[in-house]
Design a protein around this motif. Structure first.
Motif, PDB file in Angstrom:
ATOM      1  N   THR A  40       0.773  -1.271   0.173  1.00 23.64           N
ATOM      2  CA  THR A  40      -0.082  -0.001  -0.025  1.00 23.64           C
ATOM      3  C   THR A  40       0.850   1.329  -0.142  1.00 23.64           C
ATOM      4  N   ILE A  41       1.936   1.246  -0.270  1.00 25.86           N
ATOM      5  CA  ILE A  41       2.835   2.177  -0.114  1.00 25.86           C
ATOM      6  C   ILE A  41       2.525   3.144  -1.463  1.00 25.86           C
ATOM      7  N   ARG A  42       2.639   4.641  -0.971  1.00 25.84           N
ATOM      8  CA  ARG A  42       2.165   5.542  -1.929  1.00 25.84           C
ATOM      9  C   ARG A  42       2.910   5.680  -2.985  1.00 25.84           C
ATOM     10  N   ILE A  43       2.628   5.718  -4.304  1.00 26.41           N
ATOM     11  CA  ILE A  43       3.254   5.788  -5.589  1.00 26.41           C
ATOM     12  C   ILE A  43       3.133   6.780  -6.431  1.00 26.41           C
ATOM     13  N   CYS A  44       4.137   7.671  -6.898  1.00 24.96           N
ATOM     14  CA  CYS A  44       3.857   8.752  -7.696  1.00 24.96           C
ATOM     15  C   CYS A  44       4.688   8.695  -9.092  1.00 24.96           C
ATOM     16  N   ALA A  45       3.864   8.556 -10.120  1.00 20.93           N
ATOM     17  CA  ALA A  45       4.376   8.258 -11.487  1.00 20.93           C
ATOM     18  C   ALA A  45       5.311   9.586 -11.786  1.00 20.93           C
ATOM     19  N   MET A  46       6.408   9.378 -12.292  1.00 20.99           N
ATOM     20  CA  MET A  46       6.978  10.495 -13.065  1.00 20.99           C
ATOM     21  C   MET A  46       7.428  10.245 -14.561  1.00 20.99           C
ATOM     22  N   THR A  47       6.684  11.270 -15.132  1.00 16.58           N
ATOM     23  CA  THR A  47       6.592  11.156 -16.594  1.00 16.58           C
ATOM     24  C   THR A  47       6.507  12.396 -17.515  1.00 16.58           C
ATOM     25  N   ALA A  48       7.115  12.158 -18.466  1.00 13.09           N
ATOM     26  CA  ALA A  48       7.062  13.455 -19.482  1.00 13.09           C
ATOM     27  C   ALA A  48       5.644  13.637 -20.333  1.00 13.09           C
ATOM     28  N   ASN A  49       4.958  12.478 -20.275  1.00  9.19           N
ATOM     29  CA  ASN A  49       3.793  12.375 -21.305  1.00  9.19           C
ATOM     30  C   ASN A  49       2.679  12.654 -20.151  1.00  9.19           C
ATOM     31  N   VAL A  50       2.267  13.847 -20.084  1.00 10.55           N
ATOM     32  CA  VAL A  50       1.088  13.953 -19.444  1.00 10.55           C
ATOM     33  C   VAL A  50      -0.305  14.214 -20.230  1.00 10.55           C
ATOM     34  N   THR A  51      -0.690  13.294 -20.854  1.00  6.20           N
ATOM     35  CA  THR A  51      -1.781  13.283 -21.456  1.00  6.20           C
ATOM     36  C   THR A  51      -3.024  12.614 -20.518  1.00  6.20           C
ATOM     37  N   ARG A  52      -4.127  13.180 -20.816  1.00  4.49           N
ATOM     38  CA  ARG A  52      -5.277  12.351 -20.069  1.00  4.49           C
ATOM     39  C   ARG A  52      -5.161  10.813 -19.994  1.00  4.49           C
ATOM     40  N   GLU A  53      -4.974  10.259 -21.164  1.00  4.06           N
ATOM     41  CA  GLU A  53      -4.587   8.879 -21.037  1.00  4.06           C
ATOM     42  C   GLU A  53      -3.493   8.269 -20.225  1.00  4.06           C
ATOM     43  N   GLU A  54      -2.593   8.962 -20.409  1.00  6.84           N
ATOM     44  CA  GLU A  54      -1.304   8.863 -19.411  1.00  6.84           C
ATOM     45  C   GLU A  54      -1.657   8.769 -18.001  1.00  6.84           C
ATOM     46  N   ILE A  55      -2.410   9.752 -17.541  1.00 10.91           N
ATOM     47  CA  ILE A  55      -2.920   9.935 -16.167  1.00 10.91           C
ATOM     48  C   ILE A  55      -3.699   9.094 -15.856  1.00 10.91           C
ATOM     49  N   ASP A  56      -4.927   8.443 -16.861  1.00 16.15           N
ATOM     50  CA  ASP A  56      -5.662   7.398 -16.398  1.00 16.15           C
ATOM     51  C   ASP A  56      -4.782   6.434 -16.366  1.00 16.15           C
ATOM     52  N   THR A  57      -3.801   6.002 -16.892  1.00 13.97           N
ATOM     53  CA  THR A  57      -3.254   4.748 -17.074  1.00 13.97           C
ATOM     54  C   THR A  57      -2.196   4.496 -15.560  1.00 13.97           C
ATOM     55  N   CYS A  58      -1.747   5.736 -15.244  1.00 17.12           N
ATOM     56  CA  CYS A  58      -1.146   5.694 -13.947  1.00 17.12           C
ATOM     57  C   CYS A  58      -2.312   5.324 -12.956  1.00 17.12           C
ATOM     58  N   TYR A  59      -3.203   5.834 -12.756  1.00 17.12           N
ATOM     59  CA  TYR A  59      -4.409   5.708 -11.669  1.00 17.12           C
ATOM     60  C   TYR A  59      -4.773   4.135 -11.822  1.00 17.12           C
ATOM     61  N   SER A  60      -4.982   3.897 -13.194  1.00 20.57           N
ATOM     62  CA  SER A  60      -5.613   2.178 -13.101  1.00 20.57           C
ATOM     63  C   SER A  60      -4.389   1.297 -12.797  1.00 20.57           C
ATOM     64  N   SER A  61      -3.289   1.695 -12.952  1.00 23.46           N
ATOM     65  CA  SER A  61      -2.414   0.753 -12.741  1.00 23.46           C
ATOM     66  C   SER A  61      -1.843   0.649 -11.122  1.00 23.46           C
ATOM     67  N   GLY A  62      -2.542   1.623 -10.270  1.00 24.93           N
ATOM     68  CA  GLY A  62      -2.348   1.689  -9.077  1.00 24.93           C
ATOM     69  C   GLY A  62      -1.618   2.853  -8.342  1.00 24.93           C
ATOM     70  N   MET A  63      -1.288   3.665  -9.122  1.00 24.53           N
ATOM     71  CA  MET A  63      -0.339   4.712  -8.568  1.00 24.53           C
ATOM     72  C   MET A  63      -1.301   5.760  -7.990  1.00 24.53           C
TER      73      MET A  63
END
Length: 86
Positions: A40-63
């Motif tokens: 359950t550790i908090r995870i923050c994605a670091m990405t240069a691709n900040v599209t709505r799709e990328e953000i949704d994928t971050c959250y749906s993968s558990g970030m």
């Protein structure tokens, strides 16, 4: 993953593009395979691709959060504070 198995952390910055397992796969592994608080550790994605799709994928993968690269020292500080206080 190996570092997380061997150590305890308060928070993880997860790069999306990594060799071997990408950040999404690594996050899904942590959420499903690690034990106890490590799952359950908090995870923050670091990405240069900040599209709505990328953000949704971050959250749906558990970030829990995301951070756009490049970032300022102030933005980094704010993300750390926000995520370790939860």
């Amino acid at each position: 993953v190996e570092k997380l198995r061997q150590n305890d952390y308060s928070f993880i910055f997860m790069d999306i593009q990594m060799p071997g397992m990408d950040g999404y796969e690594t996050t899904r592994f942590i959420r499903s395979e690690m034990s106890g608080d490590k799952r359950t550790i908090r995870i923050c994605a670091m990405t240069a691709n900040v599209t709505r799709e990328e953000i949704d994928t971050c959250y749906s993968s558990g970030m829990d959060d995301y951070m756009m690269k490049p970032f300022t020292p102030q933005e980094l500080r704010e993300k750390v504070i926000r995520n370790i206080q939860k």
